[in-house]
Write an enzyme that holds these catalytic residues in place. Structure first.
Site, PDB file in Angstrom:
ATOM      1  N   ASP A 195       0.891  -1.107   0.120  1.00 15.48           N
ATOM      2  CA  ASP A 195      -0.065  -0.048   0.054  1.00 15.48           C
ATOM      3  C   ASP A 195       0.845   1.292   0.054  1.00 15.48           C
ATOM      4  OD1 ASP A 195      -2.613  -1.669   0.578  1.00 15.48           O
ATOM      5  OD2 ASP A 195      -1.528  -2.145   2.261  1.00 15.48           O
ATOM      6  N   TYR A 245       4.609 -14.780   0.119  1.00  8.92           N
ATOM      7  CA  TYR A 245       3.922 -14.637   1.397  1.00  8.92           C
ATOM      8  C   TYR A 245       4.414 -16.119   2.123  1.00  8.92           C
ATOM      9  CZ  TYR A 245       1.493 -10.935  -0.652  1.00  8.92           C
ATOM     10  OH  TYR A 245       1.178  -9.759  -1.099  1.00  8.92           O
ATOM     11  N   GLN A 289      13.345   0.908  -1.062  1.00  9.92           N
ATOM     12  CA  GLN A 289      12.475   0.569  -2.543  1.00  9.92           C
ATOM     13  C   GLN A 289      13.375   0.967  -3.689  1.00  9.92           C
ATOM     14  OE1 GLN A 289       9.335   3.127  -3.542  1.00  9.92           O
ATOM     15  NE2 GLN A 289       7.796   1.504  -3.542  1.00  9.92           N
ATOM     16  N   ARG A 341       5.676 -10.594  -5.281  1.00  9.22           N
ATOM     17  CA  ARG A 341       4.217 -10.785  -4.830  1.00  9.22           C
ATOM     18  C   ARG A 341       3.472  -9.547  -5.029  1.00  9.22           C
ATOM     19  NH1 ARG A 341       5.941 -10.654   1.821  1.00  9.22           N
ATOM     20  NH2 ARG A 341       5.213  -8.788   2.141  1.00  9.22           N
ATOM     21  N   GLY A 342       2.294  -9.814  -4.408  1.00 10.47           N
ATOM     22  CA  GLY A 342       1.314  -8.554  -4.242  1.00 10.47           C
ATOM     23  C   GLY A 342       1.184  -7.642  -5.347  1.00 10.47           C
ATOM     24  N   GLU A 343       1.505  -6.388  -5.207  1.00 10.82           N
ATOM     25  CA  GLU A 343       1.250  -5.619  -6.603  1.00 10.82           C
ATOM     26  C   GLU A 343       2.752  -4.961  -6.876  1.00 10.82           C
ATOM     27  OE1 GLU A 343      -2.227  -3.285  -6.591  1.00 10.82           O
ATOM     28  OE2 GLU A 343      -1.368  -1.931  -7.971  1.00 10.82           O
ATOM     29  N   ASP A 344       3.235  -4.045  -6.035  1.00 15.34           N
ATOM     30  CA  ASP A 344       4.334  -3.314  -6.447  1.00 15.34           C
ATOM     31  C   ASP A 344       5.518  -4.040  -7.041  1.00 15.34           C
ATOM     32  OD1 ASP A 344       5.028  -0.609  -6.955  1.00 15.34           O
ATOM     33  OD2 ASP A 344       6.585  -0.911  -5.368  1.00 15.34           O
ATOM     34  N   SER A 345       5.795  -5.043  -6.213  1.00 14.85           N
ATOM     35  CA  SER A 345       6.874  -5.790  -6.601  1.00 14.85           C
ATOM     36  C   SER A 345       6.670  -6.722  -7.921  1.00 14.85           C
ATOM     37  CB  SER A 345       7.598  -6.730  -5.463  1.00 14.85           C
ATOM     38  OG  SER A 345       6.682  -7.693  -5.048  1.00 14.85           O
TER      39      SER A 345
HETATM   40  O1  TRH Z   1       4.346  -6.160   0.608  1.00 15.44           O
HETATM   41  P1  TRH Z   1       3.267  -6.621  -0.260  1.00 15.44           P
HETATM   42  O2  TRH Z   1       2.667  -8.112   0.090  1.00 15.44           O
HETATM   43  O3  TRH Z   1       2.134  -5.618  -0.223  1.00 15.44           O
HETATM   44  C1  TRH Z   1       0.705  -5.746  -0.623  1.00 15.44           C
HETATM   45  C2  TRH Z   1       0.093  -5.391   0.432  1.00 15.44           C
HETATM   46  O4  TRH Z   1      -0.137  -6.597   1.430  1.00 15.44           O
HETATM   47  C3  TRH Z   1      -1.280  -4.760   0.037  1.00 15.44           C
HETATM   48  O5  TRH Z   1      -2.441  -4.776   1.343  1.00 15.44           O
HETATM   49  C4  TRH Z   1      -1.981  -5.844  -0.693  1.00 15.44           C
HETATM   50  O6  TRH Z   1      -2.836  -4.655  -1.332  1.00 15.44           O
HETATM   51  C5  TRH Z   1      -0.963  -6.015  -1.762  1.00 15.44           C
HETATM   52  O7  TRH Z   1       0.097  -6.415  -1.288  1.00 15.44           O
HETATM   53  C6  TRH Z   1      -1.755  -6.776  -3.046  1.00 15.44           C
HETATM   54  O8  TRH Z   1       3.674  -6.647  -1.787  1.00 15.44           O
HETATM   55  P2  TRH Z   1       4.188  -5.555  -2.733  1.00 15.44           P
HETATM   56  O9  TRH Z   1       2.995  -4.938  -3.506  1.00 15.44           O
HETATM   57  O10 TRH Z   1       5.043  -6.179  -3.691  1.00 15.44           O
HETATM   58  O11 TRH Z   1       4.804  -4.520  -1.916  1.00 15.44           O
HETATM   59  C7  TRH Z   1       6.026  -4.568  -1.437  1.00 15.44           C
HETATM   60  C8  TRH Z   1       6.946  -3.239  -1.404  1.00 15.44           C
HETATM   61  O12 TRH Z   1       8.287  -3.557  -0.640  1.00 15.44           O
HETATM   62  C9  TRH Z   1       7.303  -2.963  -2.947  1.00 15.44           C
HETATM   63  O13 TRH Z   1       7.280  -1.533  -2.972  1.00 15.44           O
HETATM   64  C10 TRH Z   1       8.841  -2.938  -2.925  1.00 15.44           C
HETATM   65  C11 TRH Z   1       9.385  -3.018  -1.484  1.00 15.44           C
HETATM   66  N1  TRH Z   1      10.648  -3.660  -0.918  1.00 15.44           N
HETATM   67  C12 TRH Z   1      11.501  -2.930  -0.438  1.00 15.44           C
HETATM   68  O14 TRH Z   1      11.309  -1.828  -0.699  1.00 15.44           O
HETATM   69  N2  TRH Z   1      12.580  -3.585   0.017  1.00 15.44           N
HETATM   70  C13 TRH Z   1      12.547  -5.016  -0.154  1.00 15.44           C
HETATM   71  O15 TRH Z   1      13.660  -5.461   0.227  1.00 15.44           O
HETATM   72  C14 TRH Z   1      11.613  -5.816  -0.557  1.00 15.44           C
HETATM   73  C15 TRH Z   1      11.503  -7.159  -0.655  1.00 15.44           C
HETATM   74  C16 TRH Z   1      10.446  -5.001  -0.993  1.00 15.44           C
END
Ligand code: TRH
Length: 378
Positions: free
Chosen positions: A18, A199, A260, A276-280
């Site tokens: 988020d 996860y 990030q 996983r999730g959305e951003d990565s």
């Molecule tokens: O962390 P996520 O699982 O996040 C989300 C939330 O759970 C949210 O509620 C849900 O709606 C969504 O998933 C689908 O996964 P995501 O989206 O990939 O976000 C991770 C963030 O962390 C991303 O911006 C990259 C960052 N990151 C770092 O900055 N450093 C790191 O070492 C890692 C592994 C990730």
């Protein structure tokens, strides 16, 4: 869009996605579109994990020209002059009622958007940009959906990203230097490099066993806190940064959780990325390497439908689809076979990634589409 102001409200529901998405969008709107952005976030500790400059005790701070406000609750009175020209609520987070009341009192009403989560499903196209009138106040909120087609808002992608990635790829010393800064040894860097972000319920132990017993040396790099139980079980010691163990063909190393901006470099430095999730997940698509997506689980296995919708759109091939379905529990499979299939398909998957990137960027990036959409409403 210069001289415009924008308030972006972010409620951290879970993990880092988020705030990861909101922070990325906030920076891009400020940097590339000249908008004065104020980011309201309710969990500064989560923010600090991805952005170490954050002071988790500060009510207000400015980071990289973005004003950051600690969003502490729904109470409070606001004046119309405090309301921004554009108001975005991320993922239907309820913005404070006092703020909404002030929006309605503004002589020129702000553009109000609800920025939704990313899905490859077709229904998104029908919902993107739909208006929703406030039941009482003279305000209209619009749904803005990220997505993979030209009937959606597109995907977050900074204008300089591909140039940075290409420069990193063109410098043979860049990846080894970056990995060494995280403690990865030259011997580890010589194997097939895999980053692992998933996860806790992913079948990590099964995959580790397949890698351990496989013929090809694999170095798996896991940021701290990811799949901690399975990683700790393999290591035989706490999964803290610097912990490392090799067995058979597999080496597992725990990395620090990186800021990030460095996370992109980790993706660029590896041959295969688990995201996983959305951003990565989106970043892995820009990285141009093979990737496996672990989707955020939803009730009644709704996420399996979303996963299939993406796999179909992405058309990464049979081996990638089979591996992805098993990784997400949508199918059962034999891990040594799944890995063999994926490893063989990886060169072709990576080779096709540029085509995929062109396709999903043909529609423009999310921040640009969002600003255009806002301009069309005023
Ligand atoms: O962390 P996520 O699982 O996040 C989300 C939330 O759970 C949210 O509620 C849900 O709606 C969504 O998933 C689908 O996964 P995501 O989206 O990939 O976000 C991770 C963030 O962390 C991303 O911006 C990259 C960052 N990151 C770092 O900055 N450093 C790191 O070492 C890692 C592994 C990730």
């Amino acid at each position: 869009m210069a001289n415009l102001t924008l308030d972006l409200f972010c409620k951290v529901v879970d993990n880092f996605g988020d705030i990861g998405i909101c922070w990325r969008l906030a920076r891009q709107l400020e940097r590339e579109h000249g908008i004065a952005v104020r980011l309201w976030v309710d969990d500064l500790r989560a923010f600090q994990r991805i952005c170490p400059q954050v002071d988790s005790g500060a009510a207000q701070q400015v980071i990289e020209h973005v004003a950051v406000r600690h969003w502490v609750g729904q109470d409070g009175e606001y004046t119309p002059s405090e309301v921004a020209d554009i108001v975005i609520e991320f993922f239907a987070c309820d913005i404070p009622p006092g703020y909404i009341a002030a929006m309605a009192q503004r002589p020129v009403k702000p553009v109000w958007l609800n920025l939704e989560g990313l899905s490859a499903e077709e229904w998104v196209e029908g919902c993107h940009s739909l208006p929703s009138k406030h039941p009482r106040l003279p305000l209209t909120k619009y749904f803005f959906f990220p997505g993979f087609t030209n009937k959606t808002g597109g995907l977050l992608c900074e204008s300089g990203l591909e140039g940075e990635r290409a420069a990193f790829a063109a410098d043979p010393a860049a990846a080894p230097r970056f990995l060494a800064s995280l403690g990865v040894t030259a011997a580890e860097a010589a194997g097939l490099k895999v980053s692992l972000f998933c996860y806790p319920y992913a079948p990590v132990a099964e995959l580790f066993a397949a890698w351990r017993d496989g013929g090809q040396p694999v170095t798996c790099l896991v940021p701290e806190g990811v799949a901690a139980d399975a990683v700790q079980a393999f290591l035989g010691q706490p999964a803290v940064p610097g912990a490392v163990r090799s067995e058979g063909a597999l080496t597992v190393r725990v990395l620090p959780f990186v800021p990030q901006q460095d996370y992109d470099k980790l993706l660029w430095s590896c041959d295969l990325n688990f995201v996983r999730g959305e951003d990565s997940w989106v970043r892995a698509q820009w990285a141009g390497k093979s990737f496996i997506w672990h989707i955020y689980a939803q009730d009644e296995n709704l996420h399996h439908k979303k996963l299939r919708a993406f796999l179909q759109r992405h058309s990464g091939g049979e081996a990638l689809d089979a591996f992805s379905l098993c990784w997400n529990g949508a199918r059962q499979g034999d891990w040594p076979d799944l890995w063999k299939g994926l490893a063989e398909a990886m060169p072709e998957i990576s080779a096709r990634s540029a085509q995929w990137q062109q396709k999903i960027l043909a529609n423009g990036d999310l921040a640009s589409n969002l600003t255009k959409f806002c301009a069309s409403l005023t």
